[in-house]
Design an enzyme around this catalytic site. Sequence first.
Site, mmCIF file in Angstrom:
data_model
loop_
_atom_site.group_PDB
_atom_site.id
_atom_site.type_symbol
_atom_site.label_atom_id
_atom_site.label_comp_id
_atom_site.label_asym_id
_atom_site.label_seq_id
_atom_site.Cartn_x
_atom_site.Cartn_y
_atom_site.Cartn_z
ATOM 1 C CG HIS A 19 -2.196 -0.755 0.992
ATOM 2 N ND1 HIS A 19 -3.443 -0.174 1.044
ATOM 3 C CD2 HIS A 19 -2.388 -2.043 0.670
ATOM 4 C CE1 HIS A 19 -4.356 -1.086 0.781
ATOM 5 N NE2 HIS A 19 -3.745 -2.236 0.562
ATOM 6 C CG ASP A 122 -4.123 2.838 2.589
ATOM 7 O OD1 ASP A 122 -3.278 2.501 1.746
ATOM 8 O OD2 ASP A 122 -5.041 2.083 2.972
#
Length: 492
Positions: A19, A122
């Site tokens: 990520h 995120d």
Amino acid sequence: MGKESELKSIFLPFLSTSHIIPLVDMARLFAMNGVDVTIITTPQNATVFQKSVDLDSARGRPIRTHLVTFPAAQVGLPPGIEAFNVDTPREMTPRIYMALAILQPRFEQLFHDLRPDFIVTDMFHPWTAEAAAKLRIPRIMFHGASYLARSAAHVVEQYAPHLAAKSDTDRFVLPGLPDRLEMTRLQLPDWLRSPNQYTELMKTIKESEKKSYGSLFNSFYDLESGYYEHYKGVMGTKSWGIGPVSLWANQDASDKAARGYAKEEEGEEGWHEWLNTKEESSVLYVSFGSMNKFPYSQLVEIARALEDSGKDFIWVVRKNGEGGEGEKFLEEFEKRMKESKKGYLIWGWAPQLLILENPAIGGLVSHCGWNTVVESVNAGLPMVTWPLFAEHFFNEKLVVDVLKIGVPVGAKEWRNWNEFGSEIVKGVDIGNAIGAMMKEKSEELRKRAKTLSDAAKRAIMDGGSSHNNMKELIQELIQIKHSKAQETTTTP
Ligand code: UDP
């Protein structure tokens, strides 16, 4: 240096390598486009990308990292474990969530103190939607997945088609999607099969997305246009595909080599030298991403299939701590491959972008991690698909059924990223899929992959879809900043 940046931003990645990598590439793209960027993370997580940020900063781009100490002692974690990574022991993962909860007010204070005009965070930081609302600035959510995967998960949540299937292995259709896609209950992530804690988290994430200004994907219009439209339709939110971010942000070899955990020196008999002795499109790249460990029983099947395939290969492989016969088998296998020059094993971390762009590479065996799918499309390569966890089985649908650039190995069962699972894919099935990709079906697959690669390159050029999305988004954010400033000056 040029004029002062008009926009100031904060990027907050999640605590997991795959990520961090694409979100940092996105942050670097904003800085490349003149936006002032501060990436907030913890020291261990910064090691994944600091070299890239330093390179950009030396190029005069307005980008830096702001480090926040990870509260390891407070949650009882040993120093150095600050992320959900392949070497993170399973029993320690709840402690990382505890640490994140401790860090949350610290991050929020930084949003306040650094006075950004917008934040990009995120998906696994859903609380940041509220934090941005308090500061009256836009929050843009980063999705680590494909539009297809998010759309597919959405229709499963909404219509529960899997409940009508007769058994766990019976195929059902994912309703309401642009293509007829079928899968089985066993291939669904556990949180979609039956509700668990993660189901709740995903609901919270969806709610936070609806409260956000929009979302960013590492995708591009021509890669999954139908799903991009579908997703925007069902979510009713703004979304921008600005990929392939790896291609756009890492334009020269120093960028590509700096990425992730790559070693400074390659050593004497490096992969590069080995690969350069091989013919064009003749070598397989075999890798299962940053999070996976196979049991030795599976590694042995892969080794046998690779040896029997007669193809040359680079295999990125990880020891799994089981030791014993399996480890011995692999050592002997590596020795044999070195002598015959048929195979090259990379232990741990490979410089994937550099390897994929080498003309000798002819295809991948991949777990369908979204970043790898985008990177291989960009390199114009077909793939053998071997989905394992996360949303990999959905990505496989895109690669095999929609784009038709992949051959499935026939994986039947989803598992958690930190579990071995019960399925062992047999060497003969791996071999058959490799044979189809590199021989029988190779020409058609390669032709389609090449067309997509050209589209990927166009997307990030001036006038391309990702390029336009980026420009439009920055313009919108400047507008928002100006209207806010006007409001403040006109309010009595
Ligand atoms: N990666 C790499 N070298 C490795 C393993 C992974 O450079 O040995 C990079 C890869 O290029 C990609 C990311 O790490 O950008 C992995 O993300 P992906 O979504 O493919 O898989 P995941 O790690 O989430 O399973």
